[in-house]
Design a protein around this motif. Structure first.
Motif, PDB file in Angstrom:
ATOM      1  N   GLU A  95       0.829  -1.196   0.000  1.00 59.39           N
ATOM      2  CA  GLU A  95       0.000   0.000   0.000  1.00 59.39           C
ATOM      3  C   GLU A  95       0.867   1.250   0.000  1.00 59.39           C
TER       4      GLU A  95
ATOM      5  N   SER B 225      -0.299  -0.808  -4.578  1.00 64.00           N
ATOM      6  CA  SER B 225      -0.630   0.599  -4.766  1.00 64.00           C
ATOM      7  C   SER B 225       0.676   1.387  -4.727  1.00 64.00           C
TER       8      SER B 225
ATOM      9  N   ALA C 299      -2.630  -0.208  -8.548  1.00 62.06           N
ATOM     10  CA  ALA C 299      -3.059   1.191  -8.570  1.00 62.06           C
ATOM     11  C   ALA C 299      -1.840   2.061  -8.842  1.00 62.06           C
TER      12      ALA C 299
ATOM     13  N   GLY D 129      -8.695   4.465  -7.442  1.00 61.36           N
ATOM     14  CA  GLY D 129      -7.680   3.740  -6.706  1.00 61.36           C
ATOM     15  C   GLY D 129      -8.100   2.295  -6.554  1.00 61.36           C
ATOM     16  N   LEU D 130      -7.348   1.522  -5.785  1.00 66.12           N
ATOM     17  CA  LEU D 130      -7.704   0.122  -5.581  1.00 66.12           C
ATOM     18  C   LEU D 130      -9.045   0.011  -4.870  1.00 66.12           C
TER      19      LEU D 130
END
Length: 397
Positions: free
Chosen positions: A139, A167, A191, A245-246
């Motif tokens: 992330e 991400s 992402a 985004g994700l």
């Protein structure tokens, strides 16, 4: 005289005390102004200000096997090269927003399961998180104050075979090299930041399961479709989502796998396979098919390369039995979960639809028939699947 002697002894003792304290601090130093401490249960904390030293593989001051969690406190500005390389029991790391760089091989082959990277990290060294077999998610977090110029060296996530979601933090404009996601066969969603200006299709050559790319911006970056030898351009298989985004994590889609009730003929002879029907298509084990076709014009070899987690298929070569082939048919309905495996056909990456059923991977029969160019026919009247190595593959009508 006594006072002078007492003063000398006191001064000498004070000096020894100070030297002992200095030696203790130096023994736990991991940077000019950084120290580390590790608890009995394996939580290693790095505190202080400034950069962490970089290390050779055998040069770290802590016991790699003891560490289970790493806490990089506020004030620390870097994580050194190879600092936590091969920490197999390390499952989590907390990276403070003050960290600006993560060194090469910093967490290589560690046991991390997830990583949070703040966008204050401007530079991530080559293979920083490579070969983390248990790593499932990365992330990138916008903590504010970020700017253009985030740089990921090549191979950062190479070999992370369980990595499913990534991400990338805001600030990156272009990926370096083509090995960022090499061997990431389970990757399903990525992402990408608004700041990205160029994207190479070669990055995703090994990502057979990748279906979605999410862009924070409203305009796609420039797409580079150049493919080095042996790479596969998968961009046409991927959906692009703008201003996104994700999405939230959802449980993997599971399907019912019913034992194939149809008879299976191999060149006219009925053969019992451990096969399943999923949504109208039949799925077989690769080694079962290779075993059944050995000695025919469409025989093929199946080899497993453990270091790269790759299945290698060699058409025309005699199959080498591994044991356990043709172990019998399934007797009950089971749950099938989509899976991805890196497969090379004559050295070139191919994509097969596959499911994990009871711990084994099953592949779509027609995908294999097309790859090996053998006939696959369905006789609805006799409810029979026919595999014919004297015929070329023809698509299902």
């Amino acid at each position: 005289m006594k006072n002078k002697r007492f003063s000398f002894v006191a001064a000498f003792c004070l000096m020894l005390f100070l030297l002992a304290g200095t030696a203790g601090a130096a023994g736990n130093a991991c940077g000019e102004h950084l120290t580390w401490a590790c608890t009995e249960d394996g939580v290693l904390t790095v505190s202080g200000t400034g950069e962490m030293w970089s290390y050779a593989l055998q040069g770290v001051p802590w016991d790699r096997n003891r560490i289970r969690e790493v806490v990089i406190e506020e004030g620390v500005t870097s994580i050194g090269d190879s600092a936590f390389h091969s920490c197999a029991n390390l499952t989590s790391v907390q990276i403070a927003d003050s960290v600006a760089s993560i060194g090469s091989n910093a967490f290589f082959a560690s046991g991390l399961t997830s990583v949070r990277i703040p966008n204050t990290v401007r530079e991530t060294g080559s293979y920083a998180f490579a070969n983390c077999a248990a790593l499932t998610s990365v992330e990138g977090v916008d903590v504010g104050g970020g700017k253009e110029g985030v740089a990921f060296a090549d191979g950062v996530f190479s070999g992370c075979r369980s990595l499913a979601r990534v991400s990338i933090p805001e600030g990156m404009t272009e990926f370096s090299g083509s090995h960022m996601f090499r061997g990431c066969a389970a990757l399903t969603a990525v992402a990408l930041p608004r700041s990205l200006t160029k994207l190479s299709a070669a990055l995703f050559s090994d990502c057979a399961a990748l279906r979605d790319l999410y862009f924070a911006g409203s305009v796609l970056p420039e797409l580079d479709r150049f493919m080095p030898a042996g790479y596969v351009d998968r961009l046409d298989e991927i959906a692009f989502h703008l201003n996104s985004g994700l999405p939230a994590v959802t449980a993997p889609k599971t399907l019912a796998a019913v034992p194939t009730a149809s008879a299976v003929l191999v060149n006219g002879s009925e053969t019992a396979f451990d096969a399943y029907n999923i949504e109208g298509a039949n799925y077989f084990k690769l080694r079962d098919l290779a075993y059944a076709l050995r000695g025919t014009a469409k025989q093929f070899e199946v080899a497993w390369d453990a270091p790269t987690k790759t299945i290698n298929l060699a058409p025309g070569q005699a199959y080498t039995a591994a044991g356990g082939e043709m172990s019998g048919a399934g007797e009950e309905e089971k749950t099938a979960v989509p899976t991805a495996a890196r497969i090379l056909l004559d050295g070139k990456a191919v994509s097969f639809t596959a499911y994990n059923i009871g711990g084994n991977n099953y592949f779509k029969l027609r995908d294999i028939g097309q790859a090996m160019n053998f006939g696959v026919d369905w006789d609805s009247a006799k409810r029979t699947i026919a595999i014919d190595t004297s015929k070329a593959y023809t698509p299902e009508a």
